[in-house]
Motif scaffolding. Structure first.
Motif, short mmCIF file in Angstrom:
data_model
loop_
_atom_site.label_atom_id
_atom_site.label_comp_id
_atom_site.label_asym_id
_atom_site.label_seq_id
_atom_site.Cartn_x
_atom_site.Cartn_y
_atom_site.Cartn_z
N GLY A 288 -4.49 4.70 -6.42
CA GLY A 288 -5.56 4.78 -5.43
C GLY A 288 -5.68 3.54 -4.57
N SER A 289 -4.66 3.28 -3.76
CA SER A 289 -4.72 2.08 -2.92
C SER A 289 -5.18 2.42 -1.50
CB SER A 289 -3.35 1.41 -2.85
OG SER A 289 -2.47 2.16 -2.05
N SER A 290 -5.73 1.40 -0.85
CA SER A 290 -6.07 1.51 0.56
C SER A 290 -5.98 0.12 1.17
CB SER A 290 -7.48 2.09 0.74
OG SER A 290 -8.43 1.29 0.08
N LEU A 291 -5.70 0.07 2.45
CA LEU A 291 -5.65 -1.22 3.14
C LEU A 291 -7.08 -1.72 3.32
CD1 LEU A 291 -2.91 -0.47 5.79
CD2 LEU A 291 -2.71 -1.99 3.82
N LEU A 292 -7.26 -3.01 3.17
CA LEU A 292 -8.58 -3.61 3.26
C LEU A 292 -8.61 -4.55 4.45
CD1 LEU A 292 -11.34 -3.82 1.86
CD2 LEU A 292 -10.40 -5.66 0.47
N ASN A 293 -9.36 -4.17 5.48
CA ASN A 293 -9.48 -4.98 6.69
C ASN A 293 -10.86 -5.61 6.74
OD1 ASN A 293 -6.90 -4.26 7.69
ND2 ASN A 293 -7.73 -2.30 8.37
N ARG B 280 0.86 3.94 -2.95
CA ARG B 280 0.47 5.29 -2.56
C ARG B 280 1.63 6.27 -2.76
NH1 ARG B 280 -0.62 6.46 3.60
NH2 ARG B 280 1.57 6.00 3.49
N VAL C 15 -4.86 -5.34 0.01
CA VAL C 15 -4.82 -3.95 -0.42
C VAL C 15 -5.84 -3.81 -1.55
CG1 VAL C 15 -3.40 -2.15 -1.50
CG2 VAL C 15 -2.38 -3.70 0.16
N HIS D 37 0.84 -1.21 0.00
CA HIS D 37 0.00 0.00 0.00
C HIS D 37 0.87 1.26 0.00
CE1 HIS D 37 -2.79 3.10 1.20
NE2 HIS D 37 -2.23 3.21 2.38
N ASN D 38 1.88 1.29 0.85
CA ASN D 38 2.76 2.47 0.91
C ASN D 38 3.51 2.67 -0.39
OD1 ASN D 38 1.98 3.24 3.48
ND2 ASN D 38 3.55 2.01 4.47
N ASP E 20 1.95 7.32 -6.40
CA ASP E 20 0.71 7.81 -6.99
C ASP E 20 0.84 9.31 -7.15
OD1 ASP E 20 -1.97 7.99 -7.71
OD2 ASP E 20 -2.69 6.91 -5.96
N LYS F 40 -8.00 1.09 -6.61
CA LYS F 40 -9.20 1.64 -7.26
C LYS F 40 -9.08 1.79 -8.78
CE LYS F 40 -11.92 2.53 -3.73
NZ LYS F 40 -13.25 1.97 -3.61
#
Length: 151
Positions: free
Chosen positions: A70-75, A49, A110, A45-46, A52, A113
């Motif tokens: 456009g990444s984000s951590l997915l929990n 990001r 992760v 993710h880092n 980006d 988008k």
């Protein structure tokens, strides 16, 4: 004034800056922005990001370079989706309704988008498998009448 005069006369002392303790990483280029998949999800993710928008973190999918944005951590639990093999990844990604889910070597996820292809075309990652489909526009009878009136 004295310092300016020394510079103007070419007599100012030149002290090279030591590299010890320097934090400058240099300018990132597309060549060294490839994603290394053997790391935890937070590091992936880092990396995505951090690259980006420019130069864009990338991986090879179906023989072509695809840039991730456009990444984000997915929990959450692993979502349902269509598998997408990614070169170098130990586990295929999943194209879901929310985007492309990729996995770190820690099993965490992760969510990406947007994807950009080598030709510059950018699509929502959720539309990866439907990117080449074109929908035909079908007008209702009322819309056809309106089109005739406008014409």
């Amino acid at each position: 004034v004295e310092a300016v005069n020394l510079i103007a006369d070419g007599k100012a002392p030149r002290i090279p800056q030591p590299e010890e303790g320097a934090s400058y990483e240099g300018i990132q280029t597309k060549e060294n922005a490839e994603i290394s998949w053997d790391q935890p999800a937070a590091a992936l993710h880092n990396w995505i990001r951090g690259h980006d928008k420019v130069p864009g973190a990338w991986a090879t999918i179906d023989g072509q370079v695809v840039t991730f944005y456009g990444s984000s951590l997915l929990n959450a639990s692993v979502p349902a989706g269509q598998e997408l093999p990614i070169k170098g990844a130990s586990r295929p990604g999943l194209v879901t309704k929310n985007g492309l889910v990729v996995f770190g070597n820690d099993g965490k996820m992760v969510l990406v988008k947007n994807l950009q292809f080598e030709d510059g075309k950018m699509i929502p990652a959720s539309k990866y498998f439907s990117a080449d489909e074109t929908a035909a526009l079908e007008l209702t009878e009322e819309e056809k009448k309106m089109a005739e009136d406008i014409r």
